[in-house]
Design an enzyme around this catalytic site. Sequence first.
Site, PDB file in Angstrom:
ATOM      1  N   LEU A   3       0.699  -1.270  -0.162  1.00 40.04           N
ATOM      2  CA  LEU A   3       0.000   0.014   0.186  1.00 40.04           C
ATOM      3  C   LEU A   3       1.020   1.393  -0.027  1.00 40.04           C
ATOM      4  O   LEU A   3       1.337   1.509   1.109  1.00 40.04           O
ATOM      5  CB  LEU A   3      -1.034  -0.111   1.289  1.00 40.04           C
ATOM      6  CG  LEU A   3      -1.851  -1.285   1.181  1.00 40.04           C
ATOM      7  CD1 LEU A   3      -2.795  -1.122   2.549  1.00 40.04           C
ATOM      8  CD2 LEU A   3      -2.783  -1.283   0.238  1.00 40.04           C
ATOM      9  N   ASN A  35       9.086  12.856   5.404  1.00 41.90           N
ATOM     10  CA  ASN A  35       9.050  13.150   4.029  1.00 41.90           C
ATOM     11  C   ASN A  35      10.278  13.259   3.547  1.00 41.90           C
ATOM     12  O   ASN A  35      10.651  13.842   2.308  1.00 41.90           O
ATOM     13  CB  ASN A  35       8.179  14.344   3.514  1.00 41.90           C
ATOM     14  CG  ASN A  35       7.411  14.277   2.423  1.00 41.90           C
ATOM     15  OD1 ASN A  35       7.150  13.381   1.787  1.00 41.90           O
ATOM     16  ND2 ASN A  35       7.681  15.206   1.475  1.00 41.90           N
ATOM     17  N   ARG A  36      11.557  12.548   4.057  1.00 41.95           N
ATOM     18  CA  ARG A  36      12.794  12.660   3.415  1.00 41.95           C
ATOM     19  C   ARG A  36      12.890  11.560   2.151  1.00 41.95           C
ATOM     20  O   ARG A  36      13.567  12.175   1.218  1.00 41.95           O
ATOM     21  CB  ARG A  36      13.781  12.349   4.579  1.00 41.95           C
ATOM     22  CG  ARG A  36      13.770  13.463   5.485  1.00 41.95           C
ATOM     23  CD  ARG A  36      15.181  13.322   6.288  1.00 41.95           C
ATOM     24  NE  ARG A  36      15.433  11.934   6.930  1.00 41.95           N
ATOM     25  CZ  ARG A  36      14.740  11.320   7.690  1.00 41.95           C
ATOM     26  NH1 ARG A  36      14.127  12.061   8.801  1.00 41.95           N
ATOM     27  NH2 ARG A  36      15.069  10.256   8.408  1.00 41.95           N
ATOM     28  N   GLY A  42       3.964   0.311   4.803  1.00 35.62           N
ATOM     29  CA  GLY A  42       5.446   0.723   4.951  1.00 35.62           C
ATOM     30  C   GLY A  42       5.453   1.310   6.409  1.00 35.62           C
ATOM     31  O   GLY A  42       5.039   2.437   6.927  1.00 35.62           O
ATOM     32  N   LEU A  59      -0.226   9.180   5.597  1.00 31.53           N
ATOM     33  CA  LEU A  59      -0.980   8.793   6.776  1.00 31.53           C
ATOM     34  C   LEU A  59      -0.074   8.266   7.648  1.00 31.53           C
ATOM     35  O   LEU A  59       0.954   7.358   7.055  1.00 31.53           O
ATOM     36  CB  LEU A  59      -2.189   7.867   6.567  1.00 31.53           C
ATOM     37  CG  LEU A  59      -3.348   8.709   5.654  1.00 31.53           C
ATOM     38  CD1 LEU A  59      -4.420   7.541   5.554  1.00 31.53           C
ATOM     39  CD2 LEU A  59      -4.001  10.057   6.345  1.00 31.53           C
ATOM     40  N   ASP A  73       9.704   9.319   8.349  1.00 24.91           N
ATOM     41  CA  ASP A  73      10.854   9.857   7.868  1.00 24.91           C
ATOM     42  C   ASP A  73      10.622  11.409   7.420  1.00 24.91           C
ATOM     43  O   ASP A  73      11.589  12.137   7.010  1.00 24.91           O
ATOM     44  CB  ASP A  73      11.164   9.254   6.541  1.00 24.91           C
ATOM     45  CG  ASP A  73      10.170   9.752   5.143  1.00 24.91           C
ATOM     46  OD1 ASP A  73       9.079   9.779   5.815  1.00 24.91           O
ATOM     47  OD2 ASP A  73      10.465   9.485   4.222  1.00 24.91           O
ATOM     48  N   LEU A  86      -5.137   3.719  -1.075  1.00 22.23           N
ATOM     49  CA  LEU A  86      -6.452   3.708  -0.689  1.00 22.23           C
ATOM     50  C   LEU A  86      -7.189   4.827  -1.421  1.00 22.23           C
ATOM     51  O   LEU A  86      -6.679   5.705  -1.970  1.00 22.23           O
ATOM     52  CB  LEU A  86      -6.323   4.274   0.805  1.00 22.23           C
ATOM     53  CG  LEU A  86      -5.711   3.292   1.847  1.00 22.23           C
ATOM     54  CD1 LEU A  86      -5.750   3.860   3.018  1.00 22.23           C
ATOM     55  CD2 LEU A  86      -6.263   1.785   1.855  1.00 22.23           C
TER      56      LEU A  86
END
Length: 343
Positions: free
Chosen positions: A206, A232-233, A226, A266, A230, A252
Amino acid sequence: MAAATGNDDNGCFDNQPKPESEPAPVNLSPPLSKNAQKKQLKQQRYEAKKAEKKAQEKEQKRKEGERKLKEWEETLANATEEERLKLIESRKSLRKERMEKRSEEKEKKMERLNRAKEIGQKIVVDVDFAHLMSESEISSLVQQIMYCYAVNGRSTSPCHLWLTGVQGKMSTELDKLPGFEKWFIEKESRCYIEAMADQKDHLVYLTADSETVLDDLDLKHIYIIGGLVDRNRFKGITMTKAQEQGIKTAKLPIGEYMKMSSSQVLTVNQVLEILVKFLETRDWKTAFFTVIPQRKRTGLDPVDCSKLEPLSEEHLEEEAEADESDLLERKKVCVEVPLESSS
């Protein structure tokens, strides 16, 4: 203790040559950039605020306990002997009822989880990313996993939960959770691609980067979340991983039911709770609006996700911190006694 050797007749060591002191290690790490310093300072303020809040809650809980104990003692002191005996007996009876109710709930929960293990939906949390995360990010992920376990345990239609890639620092931190060794889940040190090699065709990762929209949950498929915090790194890392492993991906159908005020990224516990809520209701809309915080959505109309503007890194960091704050608040009502596990 081992005997000393090489000493003279008097057992003295004064004439022994002393090793030269080693020079202090030189820090060769490059200086932090202004942006990195800003992030570090922000993280330190957040950790300090969190610690202060935790200390305040602990003190408030202590005072509340003392207040209740004082009230109970005063009640007994002002009662007659006969009244005291009745009060004590009533309290014992209430405590026994609570214990019996907890025991009954635990038995029902175990029945649901055992059934999920036999014929239920399998969901994997891939935690094989510890080498990419800081200590605070690993700690945040561990808290999210704890919430996942509690949510799944309370569900009327739970999934069978797997943790894969549990090794190194991640394994160490998970082991610190109270009762983790008794959790009714599958814990696997290997990656899912190895642990489930015979079911590779049924693996579905996903990821918001997938072009395939998940319409329904199929019991034949094993869905992978997952486990990465992070800030968003590492954009697209789970999609790349799935493609390299040659397994299916899906996302999703959030855009079909609501407009997001921010990114569609999310937390692990939010994704797991959405899936569990869908297993209960078979209704994506109900699942999304029950789980996704109001601050992350703007309305009911669907949106074309490909037209969303990318968020700034600072905005994404604020979203991540808000998600962790939500988690800490909701954790107060979901912490439970770990279930016995035969797995």
